[in-house]
Motif scaffolding. Structure first.
Motif, PDB file in Angstrom:
ATOM      1  N   LEU A 249       3.855  11.070 -13.799  1.00 23.55           N
ATOM      2  CA  LEU A 249       3.864  10.083 -14.868  1.00 23.55           C
ATOM      3  C   LEU A 249       5.030  10.339 -15.821  1.00 23.55           C
ATOM      4  O   LEU A 249       5.642   9.400 -16.325  1.00 23.55           O
ATOM      5  N   ASP A 250       5.360  11.606 -16.026  1.00 27.61           N
ATOM      6  CA  ASP A 250       6.506  11.946 -16.873  1.00 27.61           C
ATOM      7  C   ASP A 250       7.804  11.372 -16.298  1.00 27.61           C
ATOM      8  O   ASP A 250       8.631  10.849 -17.037  1.00 27.61           O
ATOM      9  N   ASP A 251       7.977  11.478 -14.985  1.00 25.60           N
ATOM     10  CA  ASP A 251       9.175  10.915 -14.355  1.00 25.60           C
ATOM     11  C   ASP A 251       9.218   9.404 -14.506  1.00 25.60           C
ATOM     12  O   ASP A 251      10.247   8.835 -14.860  1.00 25.60           O
ATOM     13  N   VAL A 252       8.103   8.747 -14.225  1.00 26.29           N
ATOM     14  CA  VAL A 252       8.060   7.292 -14.329  1.00 26.29           C
ATOM     15  C   VAL A 252       8.326   6.865 -15.769  1.00 26.29           C
ATOM     16  O   VAL A 252       9.115   5.952 -16.026  1.00 26.29           O
ATOM     17  N   CYS A 253       7.707   7.543 -16.721  1.00 29.93           N
ATOM     18  CA  CYS A 253       7.897   7.203 -18.138  1.00 29.93           C
ATOM     19  C   CYS A 253       9.310   7.525 -18.625  1.00 29.93           C
ATOM     20  O   CYS A 253       9.727   7.036 -19.673  1.00 29.93           O
ATOM     21  N   ALA A 254      10.034   8.326 -17.876  1.00 31.58           N
ATOM     22  CA  ALA A 254      11.431   8.627 -18.212  1.00 31.58           C
ATOM     23  C   ALA A 254      12.395   7.692 -17.485  1.00 31.58           C
ATOM     24  O   ALA A 254      13.607   7.835 -17.614  1.00 31.58           O
ATOM     25  N   GLY A 255      11.842   6.761 -16.709  1.00 31.01           N
ATOM     26  CA  GLY A 255      12.685   5.796 -16.003  1.00 31.01           C
ATOM     27  C   GLY A 255      13.116   6.239 -14.625  1.00 31.01           C
ATOM     28  O   GLY A 255      13.909   5.575 -13.976  1.00 31.01           O
ATOM     29  N   ARG A 256      12.581   7.374 -14.172  1.00 30.48           N
ATOM     30  CA  ARG A 256      12.919   7.867 -12.833  1.00 30.48           C
ATOM     31  C   ARG A 256      11.827   7.385 -11.876  1.00 30.48           C
ATOM     32  O   ARG A 256      10.702   7.864 -11.905  1.00 30.48           O
ATOM     33  N   LEU A 257      12.209   6.448 -11.054  1.00 31.67           N
ATOM     34  CA  LEU A 257      11.246   5.736 -10.228  1.00 31.67           C
ATOM     35  C   LEU A 257      11.861   5.522  -8.863  1.00 31.67           C
ATOM     36  O   LEU A 257      13.055   5.278  -8.745  1.00 31.67           O
ATOM     37  N   ARG A 258      11.039   5.611  -7.830  1.00 28.81           N
ATOM     38  CA  ARG A 258      11.555   5.312  -6.497  1.00 28.81           C
ATOM     39  C   ARG A 258      10.469   4.566  -5.695  1.00 28.81           C
ATOM     40  O   ARG A 258       9.279   4.842  -5.822  1.00 28.81           O
ATOM     41  N   PHE A 259      10.948   3.630  -4.931  1.00 32.45           N
ATOM     42  CA  PHE A 259      10.107   2.880  -4.014  1.00 32.45           C
ATOM     43  C   PHE A 259      10.438   3.324  -2.603  1.00 32.45           C
ATOM     44  O   PHE A 259      11.548   3.792  -2.335  1.00 32.45           O
ATOM     45  N   PRO A 260       9.515   3.137  -1.677  1.00 34.01           N
ATOM     46  CA  PRO A 260       9.829   3.484  -0.277  1.00 34.01           C
ATOM     47  C   PRO A 260      10.792   2.453   0.313  1.00 34.01           C
ATOM     48  O   PRO A 260      10.893   1.324  -0.176  1.00 34.01           O
ATOM     49  N   ALA A 261      11.476   2.843   1.349  1.00 37.45           N
ATOM     50  CA  ALA A 261      12.335   1.897   2.079  1.00 37.45           C
ATOM     51  C   ALA A 261      11.441   0.814   2.661  1.00 37.45           C
ATOM     52  O   ALA A 261      10.458   1.130   3.332  1.00 37.45           O
ATOM     53  N   PRO A 262      11.730  -0.459   2.420  1.00 34.79           N
ATOM     54  CA  PRO A 262      10.818  -1.511   2.878  1.00 34.79           C
ATOM     55  C   PRO A 262      10.637  -1.550   4.393  1.00 34.79           C
ATOM     56  O   PRO A 262       9.534  -1.789   4.867  1.00 34.79           O
ATOM     57  N   ASP A 263      11.676  -1.277   5.134  1.00 32.00           N
ATOM     58  CA  ASP A 263      11.554  -1.346   6.596  1.00 32.00           C
ATOM     59  C   ASP A 263      10.662  -0.247   7.134  1.00 32.00           C
ATOM     60  O   ASP A 263       9.932  -0.454   8.094  1.00 32.00           O
ATOM     61  N   VAL A 264      10.662   0.907   6.517  1.00 29.71           N
ATOM     62  CA  VAL A 264       9.821   2.023   6.961  1.00 29.71           C
ATOM     63  C   VAL A 264       8.389   1.803   6.489  1.00 29.71           C
ATOM     64  O   VAL A 264       7.436   1.955   7.261  1.00 29.71           O
ATOM     65  N   ALA A 265       8.225   1.425   5.237  1.00 27.71           N
ATOM     66  CA  ALA A 265       6.884   1.268   4.651  1.00 27.71           C
ATOM     67  C   ALA A 265       6.142   0.088   5.262  1.00 27.71           C
ATOM     68  O   ALA A 265       4.923   0.131   5.382  1.00 27.71           O
ATOM     69  N   ALA A 266       6.844  -0.960   5.642  1.00 24.34           N
ATOM     70  CA  ALA A 266       6.174  -2.150   6.180  1.00 24.34           C
ATOM     71  C   ALA A 266       5.786  -1.982   7.640  1.00 24.34           C
ATOM     72  O   ALA A 266       4.990  -2.760   8.157  1.00 24.34           O
ATOM     73  N   ALA A 267       6.325  -0.966   8.284  1.00 24.43           N
ATOM     74  CA  ALA A 267       6.052  -0.768   9.727  1.00 24.43           C
ATOM     75  C   ALA A 267       4.643  -0.279   9.976  1.00 24.43           C
ATOM     76  O   ALA A 267       4.012   0.316   9.184  1.00 24.43           O
TER      77      ALA A 267
ATOM     78  N   ARG B  82       0.839  -1.212   0.000  1.00 24.55           N
ATOM     79  CA  ARG B  82       0.000   0.000   0.000  1.00 24.55           C
ATOM     80  C   ARG B  82       0.872   1.260   0.000  1.00 24.55           C
ATOM     81  O   ARG B  82       0.601   2.209  -0.721  1.00 24.55           O
ATOM     82  N   ALA B  83       1.923   1.254   0.804  1.00 24.95           N
ATOM     83  CA  ALA B  83       2.823   2.409   0.861  1.00 24.95           C
ATOM     84  C   ALA B  83       3.561   2.599  -0.463  1.00 24.95           C
ATOM     85  O   ALA B  83       3.726   3.732  -0.933  1.00 24.95           O
ATOM     86  N   ALA B  84       3.979   1.504  -1.088  1.00 22.72           N
ATOM     87  CA  ALA B  84       4.672   1.600  -2.378  1.00 22.72           C
ATOM     88  C   ALA B  84       3.732   2.126  -3.450  1.00 22.72           C
ATOM     89  O   ALA B  84       4.125   2.969  -4.267  1.00 22.72           O
ATOM     90  N   ARG B  85       2.506   1.632  -3.445  1.00 22.34           N
ATOM     91  CA  ARG B  85       1.527   2.138  -4.428  1.00 22.34           C
ATOM     92  C   ARG B  85       1.302   3.637  -4.228  1.00 22.34           C
ATOM     93  O   ARG B  85       1.263   4.407  -5.192  1.00 22.34           O
ATOM     94  N   GLN B  86       1.195   4.056  -2.987  1.00 19.75           N
ATOM     95  CA  GLN B  86       1.000   5.476  -2.699  1.00 19.75           C
ATOM     96  C   GLN B  86       2.223   6.288  -3.119  1.00 19.75           C
ATOM     97  O   GLN B  86       2.093   7.370  -3.699  1.00 19.75           O
ATOM     98  N   GLU B  87       3.411   5.778  -2.844  1.00 17.38           N
ATOM     99  CA  GLU B  87       4.652   6.458  -3.239  1.00 17.38           C
ATOM    100  C   GLU B  87       4.718   6.603  -4.754  1.00 17.38           C
ATOM    101  O   GLU B  87       5.057   7.667  -5.272  1.00 17.38           O
ATOM    102  N   LEU B  88       4.384   5.555  -5.482  1.00 21.30           N
ATOM    103  CA  LEU B  88       4.395   5.618  -6.952  1.00 21.30           C
ATOM    104  C   LEU B  88       3.357   6.613  -7.467  1.00 21.30           C
ATOM    105  O   LEU B  88       3.597   7.303  -8.456  1.00 21.30           O
ATOM    106  N   ALA B  89       2.223   6.696  -6.793  1.00 20.59           N
ATOM    107  CA  ALA B  89       1.170   7.622  -7.215  1.00 20.59           C
ATOM    108  C   ALA B  89       1.593   9.079  -7.052  1.00 20.59           C
ATOM    109  O   ALA B  89       1.092   9.953  -7.765  1.00 20.59           O
TER     110      ALA B  89
END
Length: 186
Positions: free
Chosen positions: A168-186, A157-164
């Motif tokens: 879209l221009d950044d994502v389509c340009a290959g610039r993508l970031r995911f949340p830190a798993p330890d922080v997002a899973a907490a 859920r946190a990763a989906r929110q972070e991606l949202a």
């Protein structure tokens, strides 16, 4: 006419190669985070690692899904890129040409099945729907540790929110970031 369209598609895909490599590289780096295997107890097996690649690719594909023609084409190219990589990995593991097609077909079916389950889980008001999908798919070979399943659902859920939040221009340009798993899973 057909040849012109085929060449245009090929050129467009070659143009996307740097973007695909960037997106897929980010997906693979995130999917390999030790936290998923050490703390969340995702099975550290070929299947468990494949499931984490599916999960992260699904999140990016879902982000691109309704972004217009360019984003949807990139989504398909990312899917194709992932399965070209899987084909290569199977060959490196010694799977012969005769077995590759069937294995890739099964892997694609897993991707679509998990995508449908994750869609239903992420859209549901009840978090148990997502947790059941995670337990059934990622922890299928073992009894699902419910605390870790809940944490992985929270991460998704946190990763989906972070991606949202990413343009879209950044994502389509290959610039993508995911949340830190330890922080997002907490």
């Amino acid at each position: 006419m057909f040849l012109d369209r085929l060449l245009a598609t090929f050129r467009a895909r070659r143009k996307n190669d740097p973007v695909l490599r960037a997106l897929y590289g980010t997906i693979m780096a995130q999917a390999r985070q030790p936290y998923f295997f050490a703390k969340l107890k995702v099975p550290d097996t070929v299947d468990g690692r494949f499931d984490m690649v599916i999960l992260h690719t699904y999140l990016v594909v879902a982000r691109l899904r309704h972004g217009g023609e360019t984003a949807e084409a990139l989504s398909q190219d990312l899917f194709d890129h992932m399965f070209r990589d899987m084909d290569q990995a199977l060959r490196e593991m010694g799977v012969g040409d005769m077995g590759i097609g069937k294995r890739i077909q099964k892997m694609a079916a897993k991707f679509y099945g998990r995508g449908d389950a994750y869609d239903a889980g992420l859209e549901a008001d009840d978090d148990m729907v997502l947790q059941e999908a995670i337990a059934r798919n990622i922890f299928a070979a073992q009894e699902a540790p419910m605390e870790q399943v809940a944490a992985l659902a929270g991460y998704m859920r946190a990763a989906r929110q972070e991606l949202a939040t990413q343009s879209l221009d950044d994502v389509c340009a290959g610039r993508l970031r995911f949340p830190a798993p330890d922080v997002a899973a907490a």
